[in-house]
Enzyme design. Structure first.
Site, PDB file in Angstrom:
ATOM      1  N   ASP A 165      -4.797   5.062   6.196  1.00  0.00           N
ATOM      2  CA  ASP A 165      -5.494   6.136   6.915  1.00  0.00           C
ATOM      3  C   ASP A 165      -6.377   5.519   8.007  1.00  0.00           C
ATOM      4  O   ASP A 165      -5.922   5.288   9.115  1.00  0.00           O
ATOM      5  CB  ASP A 165      -6.384   6.938   5.948  1.00  0.00           C
ATOM      6  CG  ASP A 165      -5.619   8.005   5.197  1.00  0.00           C
ATOM      7  OD1 ASP A 165      -4.814   8.690   5.807  1.00  0.00           O
ATOM      8  OD2 ASP A 165      -5.855   8.154   3.998  1.00  0.00           O
ATOM      9  N   GLU A 221       0.840  -1.208   0.000  1.00  0.00           N
ATOM     10  CA  GLU A 221       0.000   0.000   0.000  1.00  0.00           C
ATOM     11  C   GLU A 221       0.870   1.251   0.000  1.00  0.00           C
ATOM     12  O   GLU A 221       2.004   1.235   0.489  1.00  0.00           O
ATOM     13  CB  GLU A 221      -0.890   0.017   1.248  1.00  0.00           C
ATOM     14  CG  GLU A 221      -2.251  -0.610   1.053  1.00  0.00           C
ATOM     15  CD  GLU A 221      -3.182   0.209   0.166  1.00  0.00           C
ATOM     16  OE1 GLU A 221      -2.710   1.043  -0.627  1.00  0.00           O
ATOM     17  OE2 GLU A 221      -4.394   0.008   0.273  1.00  0.00           O
ATOM     18  N   ASP A 222       0.310   2.333  -0.514  1.00  0.00           N
ATOM     19  CA  ASP A 222       1.006   3.612  -0.427  1.00  0.00           C
ATOM     20  C   ASP A 222       0.759   4.276   0.930  1.00  0.00           C
ATOM     21  O   ASP A 222       1.653   4.889   1.498  1.00  0.00           O
ATOM     22  CB  ASP A 222       0.580   4.548  -1.570  1.00  0.00           C
ATOM     23  CG  ASP A 222      -0.928   4.692  -1.683  1.00  0.00           C
ATOM     24  OD1 ASP A 222      -1.653   3.764  -1.261  1.00  0.00           O
ATOM     25  OD2 ASP A 222      -1.410   5.721  -2.191  1.00  0.00           O
ATOM     26  N   PHE A 238      -2.402  16.717   4.331  1.00  0.00           N
ATOM     27  CA  PHE A 238      -2.930  16.300   3.033  1.00  0.00           C
ATOM     28  C   PHE A 238      -1.744  16.066   2.092  1.00  0.00           C
ATOM     29  O   PHE A 238      -1.187  16.996   1.542  1.00  0.00           O
ATOM     30  CB  PHE A 238      -3.849  17.370   2.470  1.00  0.00           C
ATOM     31  CG  PHE A 238      -4.818  16.825   1.467  1.00  0.00           C
ATOM     32  CD1 PHE A 238      -4.407  15.965   0.454  1.00  0.00           C
ATOM     33  CD2 PHE A 238      -6.166  17.156   1.544  1.00  0.00           C
ATOM     34  CE1 PHE A 238      -5.294  15.451  -0.468  1.00  0.00           C
ATOM     35  CE2 PHE A 238      -7.073  16.649   0.627  1.00  0.00           C
ATOM     36  CZ  PHE A 238      -6.629  15.802  -0.377  1.00  0.00           C
ATOM     37  N   VAL A 239      -1.367  14.804   1.943  1.00  0.00           N
ATOM     38  CA  VAL A 239      -0.173  14.492   1.153  1.00  0.00           C
ATOM     39  C   VAL A 239      -0.533  13.942  -0.230  1.00  0.00           C
ATOM     40  O   VAL A 239      -1.533  13.232  -0.395  1.00  0.00           O
ATOM     41  CB  VAL A 239       0.751  13.494   1.885  1.00  0.00           C
ATOM     42  CG1 VAL A 239       1.464  14.169   3.033  1.00  0.00           C
ATOM     43  CG2 VAL A 239      -0.005  12.261   2.346  1.00  0.00           C
TER      44      VAL A 239
HETATM   45  C1  PRP Z   1      -6.073   5.000  -0.644  1.00  0.00           C
HETATM   46  C2  PRP Z   1      -4.812   4.199  -0.387  1.00  0.00           C
HETATM   47  C3  PRP Z   1      -5.324   3.006   0.355  1.00  0.00           C
HETATM   48  C4  PRP Z   1      -6.510   3.545   1.118  1.00  0.00           C
HETATM   49  C5  PRP Z   1      -6.129   3.795   2.535  1.00  0.00           C
HETATM   50  O1  PRP Z   1      -6.690   4.503  -1.805  1.00  0.00           O
HETATM   51  O2  PRP Z   1      -4.165   3.851  -1.574  1.00  0.00           O
HETATM   52  O3  PRP Z   1      -5.740   1.975  -0.521  1.00  0.00           O
HETATM   53  O4  PRP Z   1      -6.883   4.780   0.488  1.00  0.00           O
HETATM   54  O5  PRP Z   1      -7.205   4.329   3.249  1.00  0.00           O
HETATM   55  P1  PRP Z   1      -7.880   3.603   4.487  1.00  0.00           P
HETATM   56  O6  PRP Z   1      -6.779   3.158   5.416  1.00  0.00           O
HETATM   57  O7  PRP Z   1      -8.736   4.703   5.081  1.00  0.00           O
HETATM   58  O8  PRP Z   1      -8.695   2.461   4.003  1.00  0.00           O
HETATM   59  P2  PRP Z   1      -7.900   5.246  -2.554  1.00  0.00           P
HETATM   60  O9  PRP Z   1      -9.194   4.601  -2.142  1.00  0.00           O
HETATM   61  O10 PRP Z   1      -7.784   6.725  -2.347  1.00  0.00           O
HETATM   62  O11 PRP Z   1      -7.675   4.851  -4.060  1.00  0.00           O
HETATM   63  P3  PRP Z   1      -6.400   5.063  -5.011  1.00  0.00           P
HETATM   64  O12 PRP Z   1      -5.297   4.195  -4.458  1.00  0.00           O
HETATM   65  O13 PRP Z   1      -6.870   4.580  -6.352  1.00  0.00           O
HETATM   66  O14 PRP Z   1      -6.042   6.529  -5.005  1.00  0.00           O
END
Ligand code: PRP
Length: 188
Positions: free
Chosen positions: A106, A102-103, A155-156
């Site tokens: 949150d 994961e990146d 907000f990164v």
């Molecule tokens: C982001 C990130 C994780 C998730 C983390 O993805 O890449 O998958 O949110 O958030 P959480 O801990 O609150 O579940 P996003 O849904 O924004 O999609 P993306 O990766 O396509 O930008």
């Protein structure tokens, strides 16, 4: 210079720092998975940049695969589940040691749900790694197995992370100027 860089208030993690974080994590994973059957799993889209670095730095044979998920009611605090938009299809779940990449974490909902889902599918083991962790935003208890850097509740964007599908291509993690997401004409 990418014109979007004008929207960055400051660089939080430079590309050099990211590189050394990745090197350390890849070395640890290479040690830990030496006797395992590694399946490196990219969660689209945000982790794609970090993932592509990590897969080239881990010094082990591996398979790669991809899933895409989204949280129900993302942005609100009321819902719990994630929706699978692209699933993992295999016949040999019991033969693979999955490491989810994961990146950012949150609320923790995406990874806690995915870990349970992949265990339920019968994977031999399921672990998680993340470039960034924002524990201040946690809504469900979740601790990743490998963490690149714990960051404050800012907000990164950049290095895969987006705002309104922009900024993913920036080569560092930066803090977005508040004026960008508080504009009156912003649909979000
Ligand atoms: C982001 C990130 C994780 C998730 C983390 O993805 O890449 O998958 O949110 O958030 P959480 O801990 O609150 O579940 P996003 O849904 O924004 O999609 P993306 O990766 O396509 O930008």
């Amino acid at each position: 210079m990418n014109i979007l860089e004008n929207d960055i208030e400051k660089i939080l993690i430079s590309k050099e720092e990211i590189n050394s974080i990745e090197n350390a994590m890849a070395a640890q994973i290479s040690d830990d998975y030496a006797d395992k059957n590694l399946l490196l799993l990219c969660i689209l889209k945000g982790s794609v940049v970090f993932f592509s670095d990590l897969m080239r730095k881990i010094t082990l044979p591996m398979q790669i695969d991809f899933m895409k998920v989204t949280s129900y009611g993302k942005g609100s605090t009321s819902t719990g589940n994630v929706r699978i938009l692209l699933d993992l299809h295999r016949e040999d779940f019991s033969a693979v040691d999955v490491l989810i990449v994961e990146d950012i974490i949150d609320s923790g909902r995406t990874l806690s749900t995915l870990v349970e889902y992949l265990k339920m599918k019968g994977c031999r083991s399921v672990k998680t790694c993340t470039l960034l962790d924002k524990p201040a935003r946690r809504e469900v208890e979740f601790t990743p197995d490998y963490t690149g850097k714990i960051i404050p509740d800012e907000f990164v964007v950049g290095f895969g992370l987006d705002y309104a599908e922009k900024y993913r291509e920036l080569p560092y993690v930066g803090i977005l100027k508040p004026s960008v997401y508080t504009k009156e004409d912003n649909p979000d």
